[in-house]
Enzyme design. Structure first.
Site, PDB file in Angstrom:
ATOM      1  N   ASP A 178       0.983  -1.273   0.114  1.00  0.00           N
ATOM      2  CA  ASP A 178      -0.088   0.135   0.057  1.00  0.00           C
ATOM      3  C   ASP A 178       0.737   1.266   0.012  1.00  0.00           C
ATOM      4  O   ASP A 178       2.024   1.061   0.496  1.00  0.00           O
ATOM      5  CB  ASP A 178      -1.138  -0.015   1.282  1.00  0.00           C
ATOM      6  CG  ASP A 178      -0.146   0.280   2.811  1.00  0.00           C
ATOM      7  OD1 ASP A 178       0.505  -0.896   2.924  1.00  0.00           O
ATOM      8  OD2 ASP A 178      -0.695   1.104   3.157  1.00  0.00           O
ATOM      9  N   ASP A 229       8.758   3.749  -1.511  1.00  0.00           N
ATOM     10  CA  ASP A 229       8.060   3.606  -0.525  1.00  0.00           C
ATOM     11  C   ASP A 229       6.909   2.973  -0.788  1.00  0.00           C
ATOM     12  O   ASP A 229       5.859   3.393  -0.814  1.00  0.00           O
ATOM     13  CB  ASP A 229       7.950   4.692   0.317  1.00  0.00           C
ATOM     14  CG  ASP A 229       7.475   4.368   1.969  1.00  0.00           C
ATOM     15  OD1 ASP A 229       7.366   3.336   2.216  1.00  0.00           O
ATOM     16  OD2 ASP A 229       6.844   5.360   2.465  1.00  0.00           O
ATOM     17  N   GLU A 257       0.515  -0.757   5.814  1.00  0.00           N
ATOM     18  CA  GLU A 257       1.151   0.049   6.729  1.00  0.00           C
ATOM     19  C   GLU A 257       1.238   1.547   6.628  1.00  0.00           C
ATOM     20  O   GLU A 257       1.161   2.156   7.516  1.00  0.00           O
ATOM     21  CB  GLU A 257       2.444  -0.341   6.094  1.00  0.00           C
ATOM     22  CG  GLU A 257       3.746  -0.011   7.007  1.00  0.00           C
ATOM     23  CD  GLU A 257       4.257   1.372   7.073  1.00  0.00           C
ATOM     24  OE1 GLU A 257       5.031   2.091   8.033  1.00  0.00           O
ATOM     25  OE2 GLU A 257       4.075   2.109   5.822  1.00  0.00           O
ATOM     26  N   GLU A 258       0.704   2.054   5.565  1.00  0.00           N
ATOM     27  CA  GLU A 258       0.786   3.663   5.424  1.00  0.00           C
ATOM     28  C   GLU A 258      -0.680   4.063   6.183  1.00  0.00           C
ATOM     29  O   GLU A 258      -0.750   5.320   6.265  1.00  0.00           O
ATOM     30  CB  GLU A 258       0.760   4.029   3.817  1.00  0.00           C
ATOM     31  CG  GLU A 258       2.032   3.659   3.249  1.00  0.00           C
ATOM     32  CD  GLU A 258       2.912   4.490   3.901  1.00  0.00           C
ATOM     33  OE1 GLU A 258       3.113   5.280   4.810  1.00  0.00           O
ATOM     34  OE2 GLU A 258       4.362   4.301   2.987  1.00  0.00           O
ATOM     35  N   HIS A 269       6.539   9.825   0.904  1.00  0.00           N
ATOM     36  CA  HIS A 269       5.310  10.470   1.480  1.00  0.00           C
ATOM     37  C   HIS A 269       5.162  11.907   0.841  1.00  0.00           C
ATOM     38  O   HIS A 269       4.211  12.454   1.039  1.00  0.00           O
ATOM     39  CB  HIS A 269       5.367  10.699   2.961  1.00  0.00           C
ATOM     40  CG  HIS A 269       5.439   9.348   3.727  1.00  0.00           C
ATOM     41  ND1 HIS A 269       5.057   9.221   4.851  1.00  0.00           N
ATOM     42  CD2 HIS A 269       5.305   7.987   3.182  1.00  0.00           C
ATOM     43  CE1 HIS A 269       4.976   8.104   5.182  1.00  0.00           C
ATOM     44  NE2 HIS A 269       5.171   7.310   4.503  1.00  0.00           N
TER      45      HIS A 269
END
Length: 476
Positions: A114, A145, A180-181, A445
């Protein structure tokens, strides 16, 4: 703990020929174009686990990852999930296994499929979900990421399984999380539900960074995290600022005064009871930090001590949310209440509950003008320290040096990976390695997230060498 430092050369043990190092490198080089193409396909799937986003792309992302593993020759591939506390389904995790044989250990390879939301499209120089190669980097949301972490695991395993063939007895488990995010809301329950399925002797968490382009790193420390909200109230209801302003200060002003007590004049966190150390052995220059963090010219850096310690082994407190009317909606009114959310990164060795209590005590002791203050604890996560004397860490540092051709750095990271505490609690004897494919300019991010492709290739080589060495030497 061994302080972060440049890694000294480690004895490679078995001769390189016994692990087919050159064959592994050739296989990875020949397959690298296909590996990057597969990464681009994963980047094109906007799998976001946040509740406000359509879950269909996330399911599609999990299936794409599962298909990759199947094509890599892994026979036991599953898509699993657990329900959240409210009964809604958690993000889809992909778990795949190759059983150990001949008494070999098992290694679990973790990453997450994710990604963060793309944010403001105007800030991107390319389409977020259309991976683009430019100047030796691959741009796109999740390119670094952490879909590159997935591809590093898959590509390294593919190389080892093809080159070693029947000589491969190492057990390999892939665990690719799907939320996870979004804070890994079902991670603990997932571990408990599949405890035996995920049991391993070594865990590699590929969700960190290297020291810089061309210099690899093993992440040996992570700060922990506590957060919460602080609300200040001064009136029962809003009143006219002209009719009543003067004798009483509005809630945003008093909240700002309270927030100002969190740091001293130098910018150090000024909350008693927090662990703070300045004992790291490597450091960043101010110029390097300013460039990596995009600090505006003229803005002074906060805090004292080395920059690395301010990032890795000292607490850092930020205000990440503030509830007050937007400027466009402002009226001449004394606001009765205001609320802020704080995020506190805690140093390795700090107990999260103690840090939360320290913030609470500080807030209660510094209430301005007798205002009513409500402190609401939020999430918390433990810090992490690697035992760099372990066999797995020694092999990892050797593999990184072999892949890059320069010694690896044992470094800290200012961020947190809270679920590592769950792993260490449920598997107390496991050896955990935190690696990564990012570099200081990857901008995870943020807009224009990117991956340095040559370092990506090196990361695959390093992991393949690690797998081959574990297969050859075990953990004895």
């Amino acid at each position: 703990m061994t302080s972060p430092t440049a890694a000294t050369p480690h004895n490679s043990g078995s001769p390189a020929g016994t692990i087919h190092a050159e064959e592994l490198r050739r296989f990875i080089d020949q397959a690298f174009g296909a590996t990057v193409a597969q990464l681009k396909e994963l980047v094109s799937i906007p799998g976001i686990a946040w509740p406000s986003f359509d879950p269909e792309p996330l399911d599609r992302s999990a299936q794409a990852v599962a298909d990759l593993l199947t094509r890599s020759g892994v026979e036991d591939v599953r898509i699993l999930r657990c329900d959240k506390e409210d009964g809604t389904p958690g993000g889809p995790a992909v778990v795949a296994r190759r059983e150990a044989s001949n008494g070999k250990p098992t290694i679990l390879l973790y990453a997450h499929h994710d990604v963060q939301p793309p944010g403001d499209p105007a800030l991107w120089e390319t389409e977020p979900f259309a991976a683009v190669e430019k100047d030796g980097r691959l741009y796109g949301r999740g390119a670094a990421d952490d879909k590159a972490g997935i591809m590093a695991h898959v590509a390294a395993y593919s190389a080892v399984s093809k080159v070693l063939a029947d000589d491969l007895g190492l057990g390999v488990t892939f665990f690719f999380e799907g939320e996870e995010e979004a804070g890994s809301p079902t991670f603990r329950s997932f571990l408990e539900a599949h405890r035996e399925l995920l049991r391993a002797d070594v865990i590699v968490v590929a969700d960190s960074s290297n020291w810089k382009v061309g210099v690899p790193a093993l992440t040996t420390s992570l700060r922990g995290l506590v957060d919460g909200t602080i609300e200040v109230q001064v009136l029962e209801h809003a009143v006219h600022s002209g009719m009543f302003g003067g004798p009483v200060l509005d809630a945003p002003t008093l909240l700002a005064r309270l927030i100002a007590t969190f740091h001293d004049e130098e910018g150090n966190v000024a909350i008693d009871g927090l662990v703070s150390r300045d004992d790291v052995a490597v450091d960043l220059t101010e110029a390097e930090y300013r460039a990596d963090a995009s600090v505006l010219e003229g803005v002074q850096l906060a805090g004292s001590g080395s920059i690395a310690s301010r990032l890795w082994t000292k607490p850092a407190l930020s205000i990440i949310g503030f509830d007050a009317p937007a400027v466009e909606m402002a009226s001449n009114t004394l606001l009765p209440r205001a609320r802020a959310k704080f995020s506190l990164r805690i140093a390795p060795g700090q107990v999260p509950a103690d840090a939360m209590d320290a913030v609470r005590r500080h807030v209660e002791a510094n209430v301005p003008f007798g205002a009513k203050v409500a402190f609401t604890p939020g999430e918390s996560g433990s810090s992490f320290l690697t035992d760099t004397s372990s066999k797995a860490a020694s092999l990892a540092l050797w593999a990184l040096r072999e892949a890059w051709g320069v010694p690896a750095v044992e470094m800290g990271i200012g961020g947190s990976i809270p679920f590592i505490a769950d792993l260490t609690e449920l598997y107390p004897d496991v050896q955990i390695l935190v690696t990564g494919v990012e570099d200081p300019d990857s901008r995870a991010h943020s807009a224009n997230e990117s991956l340095h492709l040559e370092d990506f290739r090196n990361a695959i080589v390093a992991e393949a060498l690690l797998l081959a060495r574990l297969n050859a030497d075990g953990l004895d």
